[in-house]
Design a protein around this motif. Structure first.
Motif, PDB file in Angstrom:
ATOM      1  N   TRP A  35       0.815  -1.215   0.000  1.00 60.31           N
ATOM      2  CA  TRP A  35       0.000   0.000   0.000  1.00 60.31           C
ATOM      3  C   TRP A  35       0.850   1.268   0.000  1.00 60.31           C
ATOM      4  O   TRP A  35       0.466   2.274  -0.600  1.00 60.31           O
ATOM      5  N   THR A  36       2.015   1.218   0.654  1.00 59.53           N
ATOM      6  CA  THR A  36       2.910   2.375   0.626  1.00 59.53           C
ATOM      7  C   THR A  36       3.450   2.601  -0.781  1.00 59.53           C
ATOM      8  O   THR A  36       3.568   3.744  -1.247  1.00 59.53           O
ATOM      9  N   ILE A  37       3.757   1.503  -1.472  1.00 61.46           N
ATOM     10  CA  ILE A  37       4.219   1.626  -2.855  1.00 61.46           C
ATOM     11  C   ILE A  37       3.111   2.180  -3.738  1.00 61.46           C
ATOM     12  O   ILE A  37       3.348   3.069  -4.567  1.00 61.46           O
ATOM     13  N   VAL A  38       1.888   1.672  -3.575  1.00 61.87           N
ATOM     14  CA  VAL A  38       0.754   2.174  -4.360  1.00 61.87           C
ATOM     15  C   VAL A  38       0.570   3.666  -4.139  1.00 61.87           C
ATOM     16  O   VAL A  38       0.362   4.432  -5.088  1.00 61.87           O
ATOM     17  N   PHE A  39       0.654   4.105  -2.867  1.00 61.45           N
ATOM     18  CA  PHE A  39       0.475   5.525  -2.572  1.00 61.45           C
ATOM     19  C   PHE A  39       1.520   6.391  -3.253  1.00 61.45           C
ATOM     20  O   PHE A  39       1.194   7.346  -3.962  1.00 61.45           O
ATOM     21  N   TRP A  40       2.804   6.062  -3.045  1.00 60.84           N
ATOM     22  CA  TRP A  40       3.869   6.941  -3.533  1.00 60.84           C
ATOM     23  C   TRP A  40       3.942   6.969  -5.050  1.00 60.84           C
ATOM     24  O   TRP A  40       4.127   8.025  -5.652  1.00 60.84           O
ATOM     25  N   ARG A  41       3.827   5.836  -5.684  1.00 61.05           N
ATOM     26  CA  ARG A  41       3.947   5.875  -7.138  1.00 61.05           C
ATOM     27  C   ARG A  41       2.724   6.537  -7.778  1.00 61.05           C
ATOM     28  O   ARG A  41       2.840   7.239  -8.769  1.00 61.05           O
ATOM     29  N   GLY A  42       1.529   6.352  -7.169  1.00 56.63           N
ATOM     30  CA  GLY A  42       0.359   7.043  -7.672  1.00 56.63           C
ATOM     31  C   GLY A  42       0.440   8.543  -7.456  1.00 56.63           C
ATOM     32  O   GLY A  42       0.151   9.337  -8.362  1.00 56.63           O
ATOM     33  N   PHE A  43       0.860   8.950  -6.261  1.00 48.78           N
ATOM     34  CA  PHE A  43       0.960  10.377  -5.948  1.00 48.78           C
ATOM     35  C   PHE A  43       2.013  11.061  -6.816  1.00 48.78           C
ATOM     36  O   PHE A  43       1.797  12.167  -7.334  1.00 48.78           O
ATOM     37  N   LEU A  44       3.162  10.411  -6.996  1.00 49.35           N
ATOM     38  CA  LEU A  44       4.233  11.005  -7.797  1.00 49.35           C
ATOM     39  C   LEU A  44       3.848  11.080  -9.270  1.00 49.35           C
ATOM     40  O   LEU A  44       4.173  12.058  -9.958  1.00 49.35           O
ATOM     41  N   MET A  45       3.161  10.072  -9.759  1.00 51.79           N
ATOM     42  CA  MET A  45       2.674  10.123 -11.143  1.00 51.79           C
ATOM     43  C   MET A  45       1.701  11.289 -11.319  1.00 51.79           C
ATOM     44  O   MET A  45       1.734  11.993 -12.333  1.00 51.79           O
ATOM     45  N   PHE A  46       0.839  11.479 -10.337  1.00 56.97           N
ATOM     46  CA  PHE A  46      -0.101  12.596 -10.404  1.00 56.97           C
ATOM     47  C   PHE A  46       0.640  13.939 -10.412  1.00 56.97           C
ATOM     48  O   PHE A  46       0.290  14.846 -11.175  1.00 56.97           O
ATOM     49  N   CYS A  47       1.689  14.039  -9.611  1.00 63.16           N
ATOM     50  CA  CYS A  47       2.437  15.293  -9.543  1.00 63.16           C
ATOM     51  C   CYS A  47       3.098  15.640 -10.873  1.00 63.16           C
ATOM     52  O   CYS A  47       2.941  16.747 -11.399  1.00 63.16           O
ATOM     53  N   VAL A  48       3.833  14.678 -11.436  1.00 63.65           N
ATOM     54  CA  VAL A  48       4.585  14.986 -12.653  1.00 63.65           C
ATOM     55  C   VAL A  48       3.672  15.158 -13.862  1.00 63.65           C
ATOM     56  O   VAL A  48       3.849  16.073 -14.668  1.00 63.65           O
ATOM     57  N   LEU A  49       2.667  14.315 -13.997  1.00 61.64           N
ATOM     58  CA  LEU A  49       1.776  14.418 -15.141  1.00 61.64           C
ATOM     59  C   LEU A  49       0.735  15.512 -14.954  1.00 61.64           C
ATOM     60  O   LEU A  49       0.281  16.119 -15.923  1.00 61.64           O
ATOM     61  N   GLY A  50       0.355  15.769 -13.687  1.00 66.14           N
ATOM     62  CA  GLY A  50      -0.593  16.844 -13.423  1.00 66.14           C
ATOM     63  C   GLY A  50      -0.054  18.197 -13.845  1.00 66.14           C
ATOM     64  O   GLY A  50      -0.785  19.029 -14.400  1.00 66.14           O
ATOM     65  N   GLY A 204      14.212   6.922  -3.062  1.00 68.69           N
ATOM     66  CA  GLY A 204      14.813   7.089  -4.379  1.00 68.69           C
ATOM     67  C   GLY A 204      14.231   6.123  -5.395  1.00 68.69           C
ATOM     68  O   GLY A 204      13.937   6.496  -6.544  1.00 68.69           O
ATOM     69  N   VAL A 205      14.046   4.870  -4.983  1.00 70.84           N
ATOM     70  CA  VAL A 205      13.450   3.871  -5.878  1.00 70.84           C
ATOM     71  C   VAL A 205      12.022   4.255  -6.229  1.00 70.84           C
ATOM     72  O   VAL A 205      11.597   4.181  -7.391  1.00 70.84           O
ATOM     73  N   LEU A 206      11.269   4.687  -5.226  1.00 72.32           N
ATOM     74  CA  LEU A 206       9.880   5.080  -5.463  1.00 72.32           C
ATOM     75  C   LEU A 206       9.802   6.314  -6.364  1.00 72.32           C
ATOM     76  O   LEU A 206       8.890   6.426  -7.196  1.00 72.32           O
ATOM     77  N   ALA A 207      10.750   7.236  -6.216  1.00 66.87           N
ATOM     78  CA  ALA A 207      10.778   8.427  -7.072  1.00 66.87           C
ATOM     79  C   ALA A 207      11.052   8.045  -8.519  1.00 66.87           C
ATOM     80  O   ALA A 207      10.419   8.566  -9.450  1.00 66.87           O
ATOM     81  N   LEU A 208      11.998   7.129  -8.720  1.00 65.71           N
ATOM     82  CA  LEU A 208      12.288   6.658 -10.079  1.00 65.71           C
ATOM     83  C   LEU A 208      11.056   6.005 -10.700  1.00 65.71           C
ATOM     84  O   LEU A 208      10.735   6.221 -11.870  1.00 65.71           O
ATOM     85  N   MET A 209      10.344   5.233  -9.892  1.00 68.50           N
ATOM     86  CA  MET A 209       9.154   4.540 -10.366  1.00 68.50           C
ATOM     87  C   MET A 209       8.026   5.526 -10.690  1.00 68.50           C
ATOM     88  O   MET A 209       7.410   5.462 -11.755  1.00 68.50           O
ATOM     89  N   GLY A 210       7.749   6.436  -9.761  1.00 68.70           N
ATOM     90  CA  GLY A 210       6.594   7.309  -9.900  1.00 68.70           C
ATOM     91  C   GLY A 210       6.797   8.516 -10.788  1.00 68.70           C
ATOM     92  O   GLY A 210       5.836   9.011 -11.394  1.00 68.70           O
ATOM     93  N   LEU A 211       8.033   9.006 -10.888  1.00 66.38           N
ATOM     94  CA  LEU A 211       8.299  10.217 -11.664  1.00 66.38           C
ATOM     95  C   LEU A 211       8.779   9.941 -13.086  1.00 66.38           C
ATOM     96  O   LEU A 211       8.639  10.800 -13.961  1.00 66.38           O
ATOM     97  N   VAL A 212       9.355   8.766 -13.314  1.00 66.95           N
ATOM     98  CA  VAL A 212       9.951   8.491 -14.631  1.00 66.95           C
ATOM     99  C   VAL A 212       9.360   7.239 -15.283  1.00 66.95           C
ATOM    100  O   VAL A 212       8.705   7.310 -16.325  1.00 66.95           O
ATOM    101  N   GLN A 213       9.589   6.085 -14.643  1.00 67.47           N
ATOM    102  CA  GLN A 213       9.284   4.807 -15.285  1.00 67.47           C
ATOM    103  C   GLN A 213       7.792   4.636 -15.594  1.00 67.47           C
ATOM    104  O   GLN A 213       7.399   4.377 -16.738  1.00 67.47           O
ATOM    105  N   MET A 214       6.930   4.756 -14.596  1.00 69.11           N
ATOM    106  CA  MET A 214       5.504   4.521 -14.811  1.00 69.11           C
ATOM    107  C   MET A 214       4.837   5.581 -15.696  1.00 69.11           C
ATOM    108  O   MET A 214       4.033   5.231 -16.577  1.00 69.11           O
ATOM    109  N   PRO A 215       5.124   6.889 -15.515  1.00 62.81           N
ATOM    110  CA  PRO A 215       4.507   7.865 -16.422  1.00 62.81           C
ATOM    111  C   PRO A 215       4.862   7.620 -17.880  1.00 62.81           C
ATOM    112  O   PRO A 215       3.988   7.650 -18.755  1.00 62.81           O
TER     113      PRO A 215
END
Length: 295
Positions: A35-50, A204-215
């Motif tokens: 759930w922590t991974i779901v939160f951070w990668r979802g929130f970071l994706m929203f930030c960068v793409l938003g 750092g791993v979560l940032a890479l996932m949410g800000l770069v890889q998944m978007p």
């Protein structure tokens, strides 16, 4: 020069799935609860793409396609959450094998809801790929991973549904709905997550996932539905089965079984042949109908 929409869509989905294939590895490296991974990668994706959605007129697409955009965002948030939970409750190889059923769902939904005829070459490719994936499944086993496997199956159905929805409503802006999906998954996960209890390395791993890889992965794959049938786009999720297992093997020394290697080889071979046939047919169509640009 005549624009070749098939080639454009093919390049998008190949790059998108390659980026997506690192998902399982990054989830493992994050080394925290699902759930922590779901939160951070979802929130970071929203930030960068938003932020990117505020540029230009992307947000205007929401007013013209409100319900379909909301449905796509919900499905994307569901896919992201289900995939993480699946990886946390089963082996990565098992999860990506089950996700390979996405083309079956896309073909079913496209036939039922869009009335699209699924090409015989696509049906044949799906059948052969399923046989290849059965080799992977037999080598890995499923004992003690029923919950994770069910999460993965639900994610595969949601992938097929979302690709079909995007095919039906091509005016939906992929970046906008992905940002919305990230926000929805973060809101759902927050009550069950521990977002402030990690160290710098895991952030750092979560940032890479949410800000770069998944978007990058999600925007490319969803955009490809403008140029390719949803069944064909979903077919390329099978590449993740081979690559996702390969990255975990290489980085974390989780050696796959021989059957996994054989199944992955079958999938890659079939996809290469399927893509070549699609390009060949597209060139023929453009030769005989040079003034028509299809999707």
């Amino acid at each position: 020069m005549q624009s070749n929409s098939y080639q454009r869509g093919l390049l998008m989905v190949i790059l998108g799935v390659v980026f997506l294939s690192f998902d399982g590895l990054l989830i493992r490296l994050a080394n925290t609860d699902g759930w922590t991974i779901v939160f951070w990668r979802g929130f970071l994706m929203f930030c960068v793409l938003g932020v990117l959605c505020c540029v230009g007129s992307r947000l205007a697409t929401l007013s013209s396609n409100p319900f379909s955009s909301l449905a796509s965002a919900l499905l994307l948030g569901l896919i992201s959450s289900l995939f993480v939970l699946a990886v946390m409750n089963a082996k990565v190889a098992n999860v990506v094998v089950i996700l390979s059923t996405a083309p079956l769902f896309a073909a079913l939904f496209s036939r039922v809801f869009l009335g699209e005829k699924v090409p015989r070459r696509t049906l044949l490719a799906i059948v052969i790929c399923m046989l290849g994936m059965s080799l992977v499944f037999m080598g890995e086993g499923a004992r003690g991973m029923l919950v994770g496997n069910l999460y993965a199956l639900a994610a595969a159905a949601a992938i097929g549904g979302n690709l079909t929805l995007l095919r039906r409503y091509p005016a939906i802006d992929p970046m906008t709905v992905i940002a919305g999906g990230g926000l929805l998954s973060a809101v759902i996960a927050l009550p069950l997550a521990s977002p402030l209890a990690l160290d710098a390395e895991r952030y750092g791993v979560l940032a890479l996932m949410g800000l770069v890889q998944m978007p990058l992965a999600t925007v490319l794959i969803n955009s490809a539905t403008r140029y390719l049938p949803s069944t064909e786009v979903a077919l390329f999720y099978l590449v993740e089965t081979a690559l996702g297992t390969l990255w975990v093997w290489w980085m974390l020394n989780e050696a796959p079984a021989i059957s996994t290697l054989l199944g992955g080889a079958v999938v890659i071979t079939v996809l290469v042949l399927h893509a070549w046939m699609g390009l060949h047919l597209e060139r023929q169509r453009l030769r005989f109908y040079p003034g028509f640009v299809g999707k």
